[in-house]
Design an enzyme around this catalytic site. Structure first.
Site, PDB file in Angstrom:
ATOM      1  N   SER A  61     -24.060  52.582  52.011  1.00  0.00           N
ATOM      2  CA  SER A  61     -23.601  53.574  51.058  1.00  0.00           C
ATOM      3  C   SER A  61     -23.943  54.934  51.721  1.00  0.00           C
ATOM      4  CB  SER A  61     -24.049  53.370  49.635  1.00  0.00           C
ATOM      5  OG  SER A  61     -23.522  52.241  49.406  1.00  0.00           O
TER       6      SER A  61
HETATM    7  C1  59J Z   1     -24.767  45.063  48.241  1.00  0.00           C
HETATM    8  C2  59J Z   1     -23.282  44.925  50.852  1.00  0.00           C
HETATM    9  C3  59J Z   1     -22.491  43.839  52.886  1.00  0.00           C
HETATM   10  C4  59J Z   1     -21.585  43.778  54.096  1.00  0.00           C
HETATM   11  C5  59J Z   1     -24.188  44.198  47.470  1.00  0.00           C
HETATM   12  C6  59J Z   1     -26.132  45.111  48.047  1.00  0.00           C
HETATM   13  C7  59J Z   1     -20.804  44.949  51.346  1.00  0.00           C
HETATM   14  C8  59J Z   1     -19.891  44.359  52.426  1.00  0.00           C
HETATM   15  C9  59J Z   1     -18.931  43.401  54.381  1.00  0.00           C
HETATM   16  C10 59J Z   1     -24.475  43.290  46.816  1.00  0.00           C
HETATM   17  C11 59J Z   1     -26.592  44.015  47.326  1.00  0.00           C
HETATM   18  C12 59J Z   1     -25.739  43.159  46.705  1.00  0.00           C
HETATM   19  C13 59J Z   1     -18.901  44.379  55.271  1.00  0.00           C
HETATM   20  S1  59J Z   1     -25.005  47.423  44.741  1.00  0.00           S
HETATM   21  O1  59J Z   1     -25.346  50.499  48.326  1.00  0.00           O
HETATM   22  O2  59J Z   1     -22.613  47.384  47.670  1.00  0.00           O
HETATM   23  O3  59J Z   1     -28.501  51.524  45.618  1.00  0.00           O
HETATM   24  O4  59J Z   1     -28.984  51.085  43.702  1.00  0.00           O
HETATM   25  O5  59J Z   1     -24.437  44.645  51.444  1.00  0.00           O
HETATM   26  O6  59J Z   1     -20.465  45.293  50.302  1.00  0.00           O
HETATM   27  O7  59J Z   1     -18.634  44.480  51.976  1.00  0.00           O
HETATM   28  O8  59J Z   1     -26.439  42.185  45.710  1.00  0.00           O
HETATM   29  N1  59J Z   1     -26.275  49.754  45.497  1.00  0.00           N
HETATM   30  N2  59J Z   1     -24.672  48.006  47.585  1.00  0.00           N
HETATM   31  N3  59J Z   1     -23.090  45.800  49.749  1.00  0.00           N
HETATM   32  N4  59J Z   1     -22.399  44.633  51.787  1.00  0.00           N
HETATM   33  N5  59J Z   1     -20.172  43.696  53.599  1.00  0.00           N
HETATM   34  C14 59J Z   1     -24.853  49.135  45.382  1.00  0.00           C
HETATM   35  C15 59J Z   1     -24.201  49.174  46.863  1.00  0.00           C
HETATM   36  C16 59J Z   1     -24.754  50.503  47.541  1.00  0.00           C
HETATM   37  C17 59J Z   1     -27.061  49.887  44.467  1.00  0.00           C
HETATM   38  C18 59J Z   1     -26.951  49.247  43.344  1.00  0.00           C
HETATM   39  C19 59J Z   1     -26.433  47.637  43.533  1.00  0.00           C
HETATM   40  C20 59J Z   1     -23.607  47.253  48.286  1.00  0.00           C
HETATM   41  C21 59J Z   1     -26.156  49.901  42.217  1.00  0.00           C
HETATM   42  C22 59J Z   1     -24.131  46.218  49.123  1.00  0.00           C
HETATM   43  C23 59J Z   1     -28.210  50.981  44.508  1.00  0.00           C
HETATM   44  O9  59J Z   1     -24.369  51.671  47.001  1.00  0.00           O
END
Ligand code: 59J
Length: 576
Positions: free
Chosen positions: A293
């Site tokens: 992100s």
């Molecule tokens: C995620 C991913 C992996 C790769 C998802 C992290 C994807 C994806 C395929 C589930 C933990 C989790 C290409 S979520 O960074 O969305 O910062 O506080 O690792 O989505 O499609 O159990 N961040 N993170 N995704 N993958 N592939 C959120 C988000 C982010 C947070 C929390 C929790 C993901 C709010 C991550 C944060 O913004």
């Protein structure tokens, strides 16, 4: 017959004796002439050669300092103990005493001298303390002597180890700045002819052949105070979260200078006997990861720049799942219909994907490239990785979507910091420097780049990033009282062969301060936190807050958030 033979025998013996005596005298005279007249020069030369020696005079290696001249690597004169094996071999009875004082095993000494028995020089122990040097010389063992050398000392120890690097026992740079600037630092050894006694001690300087030319100093961009602060906080966080590793980088956004760069695990450059290669890496420049992100701001900037989106344009992220081809993109939860700003504030993967699919792949790719992703930072650091950003020509819909929220590309911590520094300024990625540099030089370097984002888009993105650290955002723990902060959290599942790990994460925070006139950018990476919490907002954001708060204060950056009720009181009472 008998008498005759007796008579002859007597005379014969007498003449024999005469001949022998005469020949012996002649030989002696000849030998004297030979030694003193004919072979005089040769023998004299041989005699002199025993004592007349040409010795190297080591050159002083330049100092490495932080931006204010505080030493980070410094050479001090010390003695090394050496021996002439051919002389020492005749004093075997002294070997046990010698080994004991030197603190080495007797058989090690025996093997060393055996291996070098045809040589006239071998180091027994290098860079010894003055006390040990005195003790060795007090033994008065023939063939054992001291040679002046320099010892490199790293006052910041493990705190600056990865940046400064180290020089080996022969004063040759092996890692980091010691390696990069070795030629500049090393100098040229001098030479002189001396006479030595049978103990190998210099008893007379005969002539100087050449003066040693000292190496030159270098001034790094590092601010030792920020470096210490970042190191302490990172180490604490890696330990506290039972993480494998971590990195933190602080850049001066106006000049591209690295003010602090720290990693865990680290090593002590002053004692490298138990050095693990795993600890040696300056992860912030050599290791790559998927940024997740933390790249969303670049996607949003591209979307704003395209003219198809405004900060308040609505995007439907329902129901928290979004199919692209055969894959499903997920959000942490269903955020419903949200605007572009909220996509950043809540970190919606679906929102970022929908924006990316609405603009051309080339435009998205170009936005990433325009802030320096996929290229080295210009730091010149040995082993620096350029990360990976594949050409948009190979992107299908799914790649366009996943790249928009940080998967399918890789970056280094330093690269990400540089990209955020571009966001914090006019969108141009300043080439990064580990050497102190002035603003004019920096400006000249930046002028090689074309900004891709308008200042309007950039300030809109910065405002969105500011909403991340206030109530309702994912990064509230990055906030600092008295200053406006902008930044982005990231929680990234680590990729492993065949997909993504289910429970190993990278926890990220990238941000800048103060928002009203950004001065510093910092990226914090915590690799595989194993505590209760693993999210970027929970693990990396507080580290950012603590380091950035201290850094702003140390650099006397004026607070830009005095307006918040209650806070100015605390500030007046506390900060300065
Ligand atoms: C995620 C991913 C992996 C790769 C998802 C992290 C994807 C994806 C395929 C589930 C933990 C989790 C290409 S979520 O960074 O969305 O910062 O506080 O690792 O989505 O499609 O159990 N961040 N993170 N995704 N993958 N592939 C959120 C988000 C982010 C947070 C929390 C929790 C993901 C709010 C991550 C944060 O913004």
């Amino acid at each position: 017959m008998k008498k005759q033979s007796a008579q002859f025998g007597y005379r014969g013996r007498r003449s024999l004796v005469l001949v022998v005596v005469a020949s012996a005298s002649l030989l002696l005279v000849w030998r004297a002439v030979d030694l003193q007249v004919i072979n005089k020069d040769f023998l004299q030369g041989q005699g002199d050669a025993r004592y007349l020696r040409e010795v190297a005079d080591p050159a002083h290696r330049g100092m490495i300092t932080d931006r204010y001249g505080e030493p980070l690597a410094i050479s001090t004169p010390v003695d090394s103990v050496w021996a002439d094996p051919q002389v020492l071999v005749q004093a075997r009875e002294s070997w046990p005493r010698l080994a004991k004082v030197l603190g080495i095993k007797k058989d090690v000494l025996v093997r060393l001298l055996a291996a070098k028995r045809n040589k006239e020089f071998v180091y027994l122990k290098r860079r010894v303390s003055p006390d040990l040097a005195n003790k060795v010389m007090a033994l008065k063992i023939p063939g054992v002597a001291l040679a002046p050398e320099y010892k490199r000392f790293y006052p910041a120890g493990e705190v600056a180890a990865h940046v400064v690097g180290f020089a080996n026992v022969d004063d040759v740079g092996q890692e980091g700045m010691e390696l990069v600037y070795n030629d500049h630092l090393k100098g040229v050894p001098g030479a002189k002819r001396v006479i030595k006694d049978r103990f190998g001690r210099i008893v007379e300087n005969v002539e100087r052949i050449s003066e040693p030319e000292p190496g030159k100093d270098i001034t790094l961009s590092i601010d030792r105070r920020l470096q210490y602060l970042a190191y302490r906080e990172l180490k604490k966080a890696v330990k506290g979260n039972r993480a494998d590793a971590g990195s933190a980088v602080i850049l001066d956004v106006r000049t591209g200078e690295v003010l602090a760069m720290v990693n865990q695990p680290a090593y002590n450059p002053n004692n490298r006997s138990k050095l693990k290669s795993d600890h040696l890496r300056n992860r912030a420049v050599t290791d790559v990861f998927e940024p997740g992100s933390t790249v969303k701001p670049f996607t949003v900037a591209a979307a704003l720049e395209s003219g198809r989106f405004k900060p308040h344009t609505n995007i439907d992220t329902r129901p928290g799942r979004f199919r692209v081809g055969r894959k499903t993109i997920r959000d942490f939860r269903d955020y419903g219909v949200i605007d572009v700003s909220t996509v950043i504030q809540k970190s919606s993967n679906i929102g970022a994907s929908k924006m990316a699919l609405a603009i051309s792949p080339e435009h998205l790719w170009n936005s990433f490239v325009s802030v320096g992703l996929g290229e080295v930072t210009g730091s010149g650091f040995p082993g620096e990785s350029a990360g990976l950003l594949t050409d948009y020509g190979s992107w299908h819909e799914i790649e366009r979507a996943t790249v928009s929220y940080g998967y399918g590309l890789s970056v280094t911590t330093l690269q990400l910091a540089r990209a955020y520094a571009a966001l914090a300024t006019d969108g141009r990625p300043m080439p990064v420097s580990f050497l102190r540099r002035n603003r004019a030089d920096a400006e000249e370097m930046a002028s090689m780049y074309q900004p891709v984002f308008s200042s309007k888009s950039l300030s809109a993105v910065r405002s969105m990033l500011e909403s991340v650290v206030v109530k309702g955002g994912t990064g509230t723990k990055a906030a600092i009282s008295g200053y406006r902060i902008a930044g982005k959290t990231g929680t990234v599942k680590k990729s492993k062969s065949g997909g993504y790990a289910e429970d190993s994460y990278l926890s990220l925070f990238a941000g800048m301060a103060p928002v009203s006139d950004p001065r510093l950018v910092m990226v914090v990476v915590i690799d595989e936190p194993r505590g209760e919490e693993y999210g970027g907002g929970a693990v990396a954001a507080p580290v950012f807050s603590r380091i950035m708060a201290g850094a702003l204060r140390m650099l006397d950056v004026p607070p830009d958030n005095l307006a918040l009720p209650g806070q100015h009181i605390a500030l007046l009472g506390g900060a300065k």
